[in-house]
Design a protein around this motif. Structure first.
Motif, mmCIF file in Angstrom:
data_model
loop_
_atom_site.group_PDB
_atom_site.id
_atom_site.type_symbol
_atom_site.label_atom_id
_atom_site.label_comp_id
_atom_site.label_asym_id
_atom_site.label_seq_id
_atom_site.Cartn_x
_atom_site.Cartn_y
_atom_site.Cartn_z
ATOM 1 N N GLY A 1 -5.853 0.516 -1.235
ATOM 2 C CA GLY A 1 -6.171 1.509 -0.220
ATOM 3 C C GLY A 1 -5.696 1.053 1.147
ATOM 4 N N PHE A 2 -5.214 2.004 1.968
ATOM 5 C CA PHE A 2 -4.786 1.692 3.331
ATOM 6 C C PHE A 2 -5.022 2.909 4.216
ATOM 7 C CE2 PHE A 2 -1.159 3.390 1.070
ATOM 8 C CZ PHE A 2 -0.566 4.270 1.964
ATOM 9 N N VAL A 3 -5.037 2.683 5.523
ATOM 10 C CA VAL A 3 -5.170 3.760 6.499
ATOM 11 C C VAL A 3 -3.791 4.093 7.043
ATOM 12 C CG1 VAL A 3 -5.942 4.267 8.849
ATOM 13 C CG2 VAL A 3 -7.566 3.395 7.183
ATOM 14 N N ALA A 4 -3.509 5.377 7.197
ATOM 15 C CA ALA A 4 -2.243 5.823 7.785
ATOM 16 C C ALA A 4 -2.543 6.648 9.022
ATOM 17 C CB ALA A 4 -1.448 6.647 6.774
ATOM 18 N N ASN A 5 -2.127 6.181 10.200
ATOM 19 C CA ASN A 5 -2.349 6.982 11.411
ATOM 20 C C ASN A 5 -1.151 6.994 12.353
ATOM 21 O OD1 ASN A 5 -2.595 4.437 12.551
ATOM 22 N ND2 ASN A 5 -4.496 4.865 13.635
ATOM 23 N N SER A 6 0.039 6.734 11.797
ATOM 24 C CA SER A 6 1.265 6.938 12.564
ATOM 25 C C SER A 6 1.489 8.422 12.756
ATOM 26 C CB SER A 6 2.457 6.326 11.822
ATOM 27 O OG SER A 6 3.669 6.891 12.259
ATOM 28 N N GLY A 7 2.009 8.801 13.918
ATOM 29 C CA GLY A 7 2.261 10.212 14.178
ATOM 30 C C GLY A 7 3.195 10.852 13.173
ATOM 31 N N LYS A 8 4.046 10.043 12.524
ATOM 32 C CA LYS A 8 5.018 10.598 11.590
ATOM 33 C C LYS A 8 4.376 11.191 10.342
ATOM 34 C CE LYS A 8 9.105 7.955 12.941
ATOM 35 N NZ LYS A 8 10.198 7.079 12.481
ATOM 36 N N ILE A 9 3.199 10.736 9.976
ATOM 37 C CA ILE A 9 2.597 11.263 8.750
ATOM 38 C C ILE A 9 2.174 12.715 8.923
ATOM 39 C CG2 ILE A 9 1.803 8.993 8.020
ATOM 40 C CD1 ILE A 9 -1.034 9.892 8.791
ATOM 41 N N TRP A 10 1.959 13.155 10.167
ATOM 42 C CA TRP A 10 1.556 14.534 10.437
ATOM 43 C C TRP A 10 2.755 15.438 10.743
ATOM 44 C CZ3 TRP A 10 -1.762 10.655 12.649
ATOM 45 C CH2 TRP A 10 -3.037 10.596 12.057
ATOM 46 N N GLN B 1 0.008 -1.065 8.350
ATOM 47 C CA GLN B 1 0.622 0.245 8.173
ATOM 48 C C GLN B 1 2.139 0.141 8.076
ATOM 49 O OE1 GLN B 1 -0.908 3.649 10.285
ATOM 50 N NE2 GLN B 1 -2.634 2.465 11.020
ATOM 51 N N SER B 2 2.616 -1.055 7.832
ATOM 52 C CA SER B 2 4.045 -1.270 7.645
ATOM 53 C C SER B 2 4.466 -0.703 6.294
ATOM 54 C CB SER B 2 4.356 -2.766 7.690
ATOM 55 O OG SER B 2 5.578 -3.049 7.039
ATOM 56 N N PRO B 3 5.387 0.268 6.264
ATOM 57 C CA PRO B 3 5.841 0.810 4.969
ATOM 58 C C PRO B 3 6.344 -0.273 4.018
ATOM 59 C CG PRO B 3 6.576 2.241 6.742
ATOM 60 C CD PRO B 3 5.984 1.014 7.399
ATOM 61 N N ALA B 4 7.021 -1.287 4.562
ATOM 62 C CA ALA B 4 7.541 -2.350 3.701
ATOM 63 C C ALA B 4 6.415 -3.133 3.046
ATOM 64 C CB ALA B 4 8.431 -3.295 4.518
ATOM 65 N N GLU B 5 5.370 -3.420 3.811
ATOM 66 C CA GLU B 5 4.251 -4.189 3.276
ATOM 67 C C GLU B 5 3.402 -3.348 2.321
ATOM 68 O OE1 GLU B 5 1.861 -7.868 5.086
ATOM 69 O OE2 GLU B 5 1.677 -6.026 6.255
ATOM 70 N N ILE B 6 3.236 -2.071 2.665
ATOM 71 C CA ILE B 6 2.476 -1.168 1.784
ATOM 72 C C ILE B 6 3.170 -1.046 0.434
ATOM 73 C CG2 ILE B 6 1.837 1.253 1.426
ATOM 74 C CD1 ILE B 6 1.282 1.357 4.478
ATOM 75 N N GLU B 7 4.489 -0.878 0.455
ATOM 76 C CA GLU B 7 5.208 -0.737 -0.813
ATOM 77 C C GLU B 7 5.094 -2.005 -1.656
ATOM 78 O OE1 GLU B 7 9.133 1.135 -2.725
ATOM 79 O OE2 GLU B 7 9.326 0.517 -0.642
ATOM 80 N N THR C 1 10.486 10.110 5.077
ATOM 81 C CA THR C 1 11.058 8.862 4.562
ATOM 82 C C THR C 1 10.535 7.603 5.234
ATOM 83 O OG1 THR C 1 12.962 9.116 6.054
ATOM 84 C CG2 THR C 1 13.195 9.971 3.805
ATOM 85 N N THR C 2 10.333 7.616 6.538
ATOM 86 C CA THR C 2 9.990 6.376 7.255
ATOM 87 C C THR C 2 8.581 6.439 7.812
ATOM 88 O OG1 THR C 2 10.990 7.258 9.280
ATOM 89 C CG2 THR C 2 12.381 5.890 7.857
ATOM 90 N N ASN C 3 7.607 6.502 6.928
ATOM 91 C CA ASN C 3 6.205 6.465 7.361
ATOM 92 C C ASN C 3 5.377 5.822 6.267
ATOM 93 O OD1 ASN C 3 4.779 8.802 5.697
ATOM 94 N ND2 ASN C 3 6.774 9.578 6.360
ATOM 95 N N ALA C 4 4.137 5.504 6.583
ATOM 96 C CA ALA C 4 3.284 4.740 5.668
ATOM 97 C C ALA C 4 3.051 5.445 4.339
ATOM 98 C CB ALA C 4 1.948 4.447 6.340
ATOM 99 N N LEU C 5 3.101 6.783 4.316
ATOM 100 C CA LEU C 5 2.834 7.528 3.090
ATOM 101 C C LEU C 5 4.085 7.821 2.279
ATOM 102 C CD1 LEU C 5 0.240 10.146 4.405
ATOM 103 C CD2 LEU C 5 -0.227 8.116 3.008
ATOM 104 N N SER C 6 5.255 7.500 2.806
ATOM 105 C CA SER C 6 6.512 7.869 2.140
ATOM 106 C C SER C 6 7.371 6.660 1.826
ATOM 107 C CB SER C 6 7.298 8.857 3.016
ATOM 108 O OG SER C 6 6.562 10.021 3.254
ATOM 109 N N VAL C 7 6.746 5.602 1.308
ATOM 110 C CA VAL C 7 7.529 4.417 0.940
ATOM 111 C C VAL C 7 8.456 4.778 -0.214
ATOM 112 C CG1 VAL C 7 5.721 2.867 1.716
ATOM 113 C CG2 VAL C 7 5.769 3.568 -0.677
#
Length: 337
Positions: free
Chosen positions: A126-135, A106-112, A141-147
């Motif tokens: 495909g990846f799973v995002a469950n960091s609190g920041k995505i909600w 779930q590392s934004p750098a690795e996902i990008e 800017t700094t979450n798995a869905l906002s690379v």
């Protein structure tokens, strides 16, 4: 108030962590308390007055996080360790190059980095995002869905779920890639394995705004919402378009393979035209495209240099994407008799 989360290291035993916050908590005290809780086998922790850092004690291992309380914000800040190079190596080794890539990071750098690689190689990530920041609606800017390149990543999708160990991304990809490309909307799908969330409207909307896929409990059923990639393009379009590109290339290739020669004449052009129309006929049967307009090149219009090099140019086409319906609205009036 009691907060919980579950962790596992490299697929090992799951440890449930629980912390009941005292009546007058301080951030520094809570960070220290969670650092102590997270000091379990395989995990190294350190705490400041504002955050807790925890990472695998052994390199090349993963921490899996599950069922995080809404109030806890957990973020993977790992640097990209070179996933593009790893994917290059796997791609070179595979006699039949792969199409689907599943990421457990779930590392934004690795996902990008993985998303950029998949876009360049016509693969779906495909990846799973469950960091609190995505909600969090304010966090963009700094979450798995906002690379950084999310707006251009048509081939990568993230499933937002608190069930970090349920592999919702794999369940969705396995289901969809088993079907003919372009025939199935990735939204409104029930998944086998992962636990659906019951997010509130704010959380649901925050994920939508980031073009994540919500896996939500609705009317007693867990279903996927929106079915799109990080860019906002719907995945059935990407899946179908990648198939169409490949099918056209293969169809033309087989014209060359199945004929002793394809003459640089109107007859040769007709062989290729027939192959191209055959692919679009199949696309139409699948309900993916319609209204094909094919421009067939004229031999006498070809440049002498291209004729000498045996290159036929300007076999161009347009077709209409049929799309899909995800929502229905209407208006009705009840009348008394």
């Amino acid at each position: 108030q009691t907060y919980t989360m579950s962790v596992a290291v490299d697929g090992g035993a799951v440890t449930v962590l629980s912390r009941t916050v005292p009546g007058t908590p301080t951030l520094a005290a809570e960070c220290a308390a969670w650092a102590t809780l997270l000091t379990i086998s395989g995990i190294t922790t350190s705490a400041t007055n504002t955050e807790v850092d925890f990472h695998p004690t052994t390199t090349n291992t993963r921490i899996w996080i599950n069922q995080i309380s809404r109030e806890l914000v957990v973020e993977d800040t790992s640097a990209d360790a070179g996933i593009a190079s790893d994917l290059d190596a796997l791609y070179a080794l595979s006699g039949n190059p792969f199409f689907g890539v599943l990421l457990d990071s779930q590392s934004p750098a690795e996902i990008e980095a993985a998303a950029v690689w998949c876009m360049a190689h016509d693969c779906i990530l495909g990846f799973v995002a469950n960091s609190g920041k995505i909600w969090d609606p304010s966090e963009t800017t700094t979450n798995a869905l906002s690379v950084g390149s999310a707006a251009t990543q048509h081939n990568a999708f993230g499933v937002a779920t608190r069930d970090g160990m349920g592999c919702a991304h794999a369940a969705l990809m396995f289901r969809q890639l088993a079907l003919n490309p372009g025939t199935s909307n990735w939204a409104n799908k029930q998944l086998s394995g992962p636990i659906a969330d019951s997010t509130n409207a704010t959380e649901f909307g925050a994920v939508q705004a980031k073009h994540g896929i919500n896996y939500q409990l609705t009317n007693g059923l867990g279903i996927t919402y929106d079915g799109w990639a990080m860019s906002g393009r719907y995945l059935d379009i990407t899946h179908g378009a990648l198939w169409l590109k490949s099918a056209l290339q293969i169809a033309v290739f087989l014209v060359f393979v199945n004929n002793e020669t394809v003459p640089y004449t109107a007859d040769g052009v007709a062989l290729i035209e027939s192959a191209v129309r055959g692919v679009f006929a199949e696309s139409g049967r699948r309900g993916f495209t319609s209204n094909l307009k094919l421009t067939v090149p004229v031999i006498t219009d070809q440049m002498p240099v291209d004729v000498a090099k045996r290159i036929l140019r300007n076999f161009n086409w347009t077709a209409t994407l049929n799309g899909a319906i995800d929502q229905v609205t209407g208006f009705g009036t009840l009348l008394t008799s």
